[in-house]
Design a protein around this motif. Structure first.
Motif, PDB file in Angstrom:
ATOM      1  N   SER A 159     103.821  53.088 117.891  1.00  0.00           N
ATOM      2  CA  SER A 159     103.860  53.723 116.571  1.00  0.00           C
ATOM      3  C   SER A 159     104.661  52.882 115.593  1.00  0.00           C
ATOM      4  N   ASP A 160     105.810  52.356 116.039  1.00  0.00           N
ATOM      5  CA  ASP A 160     106.630  51.514 115.165  1.00  0.00           C
ATOM      6  C   ASP A 160     105.866  50.256 114.750  1.00  0.00           C
ATOM      7  N   LYS A 161     105.121  49.660 115.690  1.00  0.00           N
ATOM      8  CA  LYS A 161     104.351  48.460 115.373  1.00  0.00           C
ATOM      9  C   LYS A 161     103.246  48.764 114.374  1.00  0.00           C
ATOM     10  N   VAL A 162     102.592  49.932 114.546  1.00  0.00           N
ATOM     11  CA  VAL A 162     101.526  50.318 113.614  1.00  0.00           C
ATOM     12  C   VAL A 162     102.091  50.533 112.219  1.00  0.00           C
ATOM     13  N   LYS A 163     103.262  51.192 112.131  1.00  0.00           N
ATOM     14  CA  LYS A 163     103.876  51.407 110.816  1.00  0.00           C
ATOM     15  C   LYS A 163     104.280  50.082 110.175  1.00  0.00           C
ATOM     16  N   ALA A 164     104.722  49.124 111.010  1.00  0.00           N
ATOM     17  CA  ALA A 164     105.053  47.801 110.469  1.00  0.00           C
ATOM     18  C   ALA A 164     103.808  47.122 109.924  1.00  0.00           C
ATOM     19  N   LEU A 165     102.677  47.282 110.639  1.00  0.00           N
ATOM     20  CA  LEU A 165     101.419  46.714 110.149  1.00  0.00           C
ATOM     21  C   LEU A 165     101.012  47.361 108.832  1.00  0.00           C
ATOM     22  N   GLU A 166     101.172  48.684 108.754  1.00  0.00           N
ATOM     23  CA  GLU A 166     100.854  49.374 107.502  1.00  0.00           C
ATOM     24  C   GLU A 166     101.702  48.844 106.349  1.00  0.00           C
ATOM     25  N   GLY A 175      89.135  54.558 104.896  1.00  0.00           N
ATOM     26  CA  GLY A 175      88.369  55.769 104.700  1.00  0.00           C
ATOM     27  C   GLY A 175      88.725  56.532 103.450  1.00  0.00           C
ATOM     28  N   GLY A 176      89.600  55.994 102.613  1.00  0.00           N
ATOM     29  CA  GLY A 176      89.972  56.672 101.379  1.00  0.00           C
ATOM     30  C   GLY A 176      90.891  57.847 101.599  1.00  0.00           C
ATOM     31  N   GLU A 177      91.431  58.029 102.824  1.00  0.00           N
ATOM     32  CA  GLU A 177      92.328  59.127 103.103  1.00  0.00           C
ATOM     33  C   GLU A 177      93.698  58.588 103.436  1.00  0.00           C
ATOM     34  N   GLU A 178      94.678  59.462 103.345  1.00  0.00           N
ATOM     35  CA  GLU A 178      96.033  59.053 103.736  1.00  0.00           C
ATOM     36  C   GLU A 178      96.059  58.888 105.234  1.00  0.00           C
ATOM     37  N   LYS A 179      96.466  57.716 105.691  1.00  0.00           N
ATOM     38  CA  LYS A 179      96.462  57.428 107.118  1.00  0.00           C
ATOM     39  C   LYS A 179      97.871  57.146 107.610  1.00  0.00           C
ATOM     40  N   ASP A 180      98.817  57.942 107.223  1.00  0.00           N
ATOM     41  CA  ASP A 180     100.174  57.738 107.693  1.00  0.00           C
ATOM     42  C   ASP A 180     100.209  58.107 109.171  1.00  0.00           C
TER      43      ASP A 180
END
Length: 297
Positions: free
Chosen positions: A76-83, A112-117
């Motif tokens: 999850s931390d890595k994905v948030k860093a990518l974001e 997809g035009g949606e919030e992807k947090d």
């Protein structure tokens, strides 16, 4: 089998003994009780060993679950860093496009035009199987968006090269180390108390702080203005210019070519100023534009 039985118990070596008489059905009952006790012991032993085995397996599963949870949190931390990196790339792309007048239509900032947090949408899910599916879906969308941003960056590089834009000539850095006391746009004048349009931004800093050229250019003006303040104007070509007001002194002359980061003067409070600061303006073909449009560093 159901006849009378005698049980002789010898007490010592002198020949003393004792006889116990009981019927055959009682003997059979004793044998059955003994067999039941043995069977119960065997069952209890098997139950005990099964319990211990299940206890070990449960401990292993708990350890494995904790390890999986730790891996999910790390992922999850890595994905948030990518974001965060992707958002930074998009912001940099948008700024460059505005700077070279290549504005594009607004586009979604998330797949997809949606919030992807990831943290808000996926971590509250309690089933790890569902979380895994959502995670793979999210990573796939993020990979596609990253590839799209890479293509956009390549397109932007081609457009910039075609437009013959020199990024080193743009005022992309801060001219002085300080803090914004008054931003670009409408404000209440500190002198009249009325609303006015602030054509630049005021960067507060101690008197004597170095003022540096935010980009390459040619000095179009250097000296004292009508209000008694010292000002420098740098022409960055392409109709873009930057001015620096209320300085204590100027260290460049008109017609001089300056490099990015070169010291052009020092912060002061000359002219009509309420305190020591640098009044920083950027103009495009004479029209004031927000200096933050160009600052990248």
């Amino acid at each position: 089998m159901f006849r009378h039985y005698q049980l002789v118990i010898f007490r010592d070596h002198h020949g003393a003994y004792r006889k116990l008489r009981f019927r055959g059905w009682l003997f059979a009952l004793m044998l059955l009780a003994l067999a039941a006790v043995v069977a119960g012991d065997v069952y209890l032993v098997k139950y005990y060993y099964n319990y211990k085995r299940m206890e070990r397996e449960l401990a292993e599963w708990e350890a494995r679950g904790q390890d999986q949870n730790a891996q999910l949190v790390s992922l999850s931390d890595k994905v948030k860093a990518l974001e965060t990196d992707l958002a930074r790339i998009r912001g940099f792309d948008a700024k460059l496009r505005r700077m070279v007048n290549l504005d594009q239509e607004p586009r979604d900032v998330s797949p997809g035009g949606e919030e992807k947090d990831f943290d808000k949408k996926y971590l509250p899910l309690y089933r790890q199987e569902m979380l895994g599916r959502k995670l793979h879906q999210f990573l796939g969308e993020l990979r596609d968006q990253t590839a799209l941003e890479l293509a956009r960056q390549q397109e932007l590089a081609t457009l910039v090269e075609t437009a013959d834009v020199r990024l080193t000539a743009l005022p992309t850095s801060w001219p002085v180390a300080g803090w914004i006391a008054a931003p670009f746009g409408e404000r209440v004048s500190p002198f009249t108390g009325k609303k006015e349009f602030h054509k630049g931004m005021d960067i507060a800093a101690p008197v004597g702080t170095e003022v540096k050229a935010p980009g390459e250019g040619t000095v179009a003006f250097a000296g004292e203005t009508d209000d008694g303040g010292f000002t420098v104007v740098i022409d960055h070509q392409g109709g873009l210019s930057a001015s620096f007001g209320h300085m204590r002194d100027v260290l460049v002359t008109k017609g001089q070519t300056v490099a990015k980061g070169q010291i052009i003067g020092h912060v002061g409070d000359s002219g009509q100023a309420s305190g020591p600061h640098l009044h920083y303006e950027t103009r495009l073909y004479g029209v004031p534009v927000n200096p933050m449009r160009y600052i990248l560093e």
